[in-house]
Scaffold this active site. Structure first.
Site, short mmCIF file in Angstrom:
data_model
loop_
_atom_site.label_atom_id
_atom_site.label_comp_id
_atom_site.label_asym_id
_atom_site.label_seq_id
_atom_site.Cartn_x
_atom_site.Cartn_y
_atom_site.Cartn_z
NE ARG A 60 -1.96 -1.41 3.67
CZ ARG A 60 -1.38 -0.55 4.50
NH1 ARG A 60 -1.52 0.75 4.34
NH2 ARG A 60 -0.65 -0.99 5.51
CE LYS A 200 -5.86 -3.94 4.43
NZ LYS A 200 -6.44 -4.57 5.64
CG HIS A 219 -6.60 -4.65 10.52
ND1 HIS A 219 -5.27 -4.34 10.61
CD2 HIS A 219 -6.71 -5.52 9.47
CE1 HIS A 219 -4.60 -4.96 9.67
NE2 HIS A 219 -5.44 -5.69 8.97
CB SER A 239 1.56 -7.55 8.28
OG SER A 239 2.12 -8.48 7.40
CE LYS A 243 -4.61 -9.31 11.06
NZ LYS A 243 -5.20 -9.45 9.72
CB THR A 244 -4.03 -15.27 8.20
OG1 THR A 244 -4.35 -13.95 7.77
CG2 THR A 244 -4.66 -16.27 7.23
CG ASP A 258 -7.41 -8.24 6.79
OD1 ASP A 258 -6.61 -8.17 7.75
OD2 ASP A 258 -7.39 -7.46 5.84
NE ARG A 324 -0.41 -8.82 1.71
CZ ARG A 324 -0.86 -8.96 2.95
NH1 ARG A 324 -1.83 -9.82 3.20
NH2 ARG A 324 -0.37 -8.24 3.94
#
Length: 532
Positions: A60, A200, A219, A239, A243-244, A258, A324
């Site tokens: 980003r 996003k 988030h 990141s 989390k995932t 997410d 990704r």
């Protein structure tokens, strides 16, 4: 000329977007891949995946994100975190972008942000690249085909990577621009091919809209017990914190990986898919996510692969650490059909502490949870970014500062109120280093992290004996079945206890310094939870 299914009374021309070439509405995955291949946008990979690179932008561009400063938002936007754009600058940008688009082929997807229809918004995505259309079709929620005949967008996003902004004429920073106009319900993206800007932008939109409705936008990833949506948990984390990975527990049902909302009805996913990091991804550690990298339609972004066999290299980060894959939620076998759950029984804040100071799990009071939520701490490690040669602290408030249009305290207070109202138990989980800092210690064993999380989620950890951490004041379990007791006390894992104490005080100081800016805006109980 147009093709595809669309509301005949809501074409781009009805929105004042005219003069384009062939416009494709709501194409399905095979047609989008066919179009992307015909336009030489990428390569067909193994299993029918789509392999792309995004040029110089592999992540980003938060510094190029702008909010148009209209009277309706002047007093509610967090301007220290969001660059302002004048109304005239936006009008010039829109006119010039439309002129640039004349006669060219474009792709439109009519999609939904939010699984709960009470709070969902209709979003029209207009993209120059066919593969961007495929990407966002995965990442947002797809209406039933018949519903497209009457679809009206609440907001429109136009993404035109070949358009270069003019900072003087468009009141922006560089040739790359992400401009949000809440009054005109329009988002313009130009000068970047990175697909994450698409999703996003919608997340940022919901972050602004939902608090006024009493909904906490988060988030985070989320899951619930199999067959029991009431037993939900949310996982906040930046990141690299897991989390995932940790939410994709095969023994629980995945709500999403997410972005979620927490309303008075419960938890709901904003998305219809997942955007997972693939660096060092393995079939052994994360079999379901790994399987999506050879699934038809999955977008594989910025990964190195063998040009002859098309075999992906999950270790080669020469293009970017931020490689990704994007795929629909139904690609995960234990994903929820509704993408909704009850009020979280457990709120987990994930951090990757490369300093080796934080315990693997700690129980937080609601005030401590708000403190750590506003802090949003993790750490960059050497090798993750160019120029990082030793661990660097990262404080991203609310675990997602770049997507927060309102002041952090708005979200922090909402979270604190939800926790108090629905009785959630809060945990801080460190997936970083133990036995020393990065370079000396070792990464927290994933087996131990999973065992601790299981005990937290099934409620058994609440029955453990706890000690008060002398540095941070939160509670740390003394012993947990299946976990080495030494691991629960970080000081004991270090060969030099005095070195641990010095490192702990260093980290405490970092937290305190970062939190100074929030002191004027928070309640006394959170001030008391602050380190000092």
């Amino acid at each position: 000329m147009t093709s595809g299914r669309v509301n005949p009374n809501f074409r781009l021309e009805d929105q004042g977007i005219s003069g384009l070439g062939h416009v494709h509405y709501n194409l399905l995955e095979p047609a989008l891949i066919e179009a992307a291949l015909k336009r030489s946008e990428g390569t067909l990979g193994q299993g029918g995946t789509f392999l792309v690179t995004t040029g110089k932008f592999t992540g980003r561009s938060p510094k190029d994100k702008h909010v148009v400063k209209t009277a309706s938002v002047t007093d509610t936007i967090w301007w220290d975190n969001n660059r302002a754009m004048s109304e005239q600058g936006f009008d010039n940008l829109y006119a010039d972008m439309l002129a640039h688009m004349k006669g060219k082929e474009y792709f439109v997807q009519d999609l939904i942000g939010g699984a709960d229809p009470t709070y969902a918004i209709n979003v029209r995505m207009v993209t120059e690249l066919a593969w961007h259309n495929l990407f966002i079709r995965h990442l947002l929620r797809r209406p039933e085909r018949a519903a497209l005949d009457s679809f009206i967008a609440d907001y429109t996003v136009i993404n035109c990577p070949s358009f270069q902004a003019n900072p003087e004429r468009h009141d922006c920073r560089t040739e790359t621009v992400i401009a949000m106009n809440f009054d005109k319900k329009l988002i313009l993206i130009g000068g970047t091919e990175y697909a994450g800007e698409n999703k996003k932008s919608v997340f940022t939109l919901l972050n602004y809209i939902l608090p006024e409705k009493g909904v906490m936008p988060m988030h985070c990833s989320a899951n619930h017990a199999i067959g029991n949506p009431v037993d939900s948990a949310v996982f906040f984390g930046l990141s690299g914190t897991g989390k995932t990975t940790l939410s994709a527990d095969p023994s629980r049902t995945l709500i999403g990986d997410d972005e979620h909302g927490w309303s008075d009805r419960g938890t709901f996913n904003f998305e219809g898919g997942c955007y997972a990091k693939t660096i060092n991804l393995s079939a052994e550690a994360e079999p379901e996510i790994y399987a999506t990298t050879s699934r038809f339609g999955t977008v594989i972004e910025n990964m190195v692969y063998d040009e002859e066999t098309l075999v992906l290299d999950f270790q080669d980060s020469s293009l970017t650490e931020n490689m990704r894959c994007a795929y629909p939620l139904e690609a995960i076998s234990n994903a929820s059909d509704t993408a909704m759950g009850g009020h979280p029984k457990n709120v987990i804040l994930l951090t990757c502490d490369a300093y080796g100071v934080l315990p693997p799990i700690s129980r937080l009071t609601p005030a401590q949870a708000m403190y750590h939520f506003l802090s949003g701490f993790t750490s960059k490690t050497p090798g993750t970014e160019r120029g990082v040669v030793e661990p660097e602290p990262t404080f991203s408030t609310c675990f997602g500062a770049p997507f927060m249009p309102r002041r952090p305290e708005v979200y922090g207070k909402l979270l604190q109120e939800k926790i108090a109202k629905y009785g959630a138990t809060c945990w801080l989980v460190n997936t970083g280093w133990t036995g020393g800092a990065f370079g000396t210690g070792k990464r927290m064993p994933i087996k131990a992290t999973r065992a601790l999380l299981t005990a937290a989620l099934d409620g058994s950890l609440n029955d453990a004996t706890f000690r008060k951490d002398v540095n941070f004041g939160f509670e740390v379990p003394v012993s947990v079945a299946g976990v080495d007791e030494t691991l629960l006390d970080p000081r004991k894992t270090w060969a030099d206890a005095a070195a641990y104490d010095a490192q702990a005080q260093k980290l405490v100081g970092m937290f305190s310094k970062n939190f100074e800016k929030y002191i004027p805006y928070i309640d006394e109980d959170v001030k008391a939870a602050a380190i000092g």
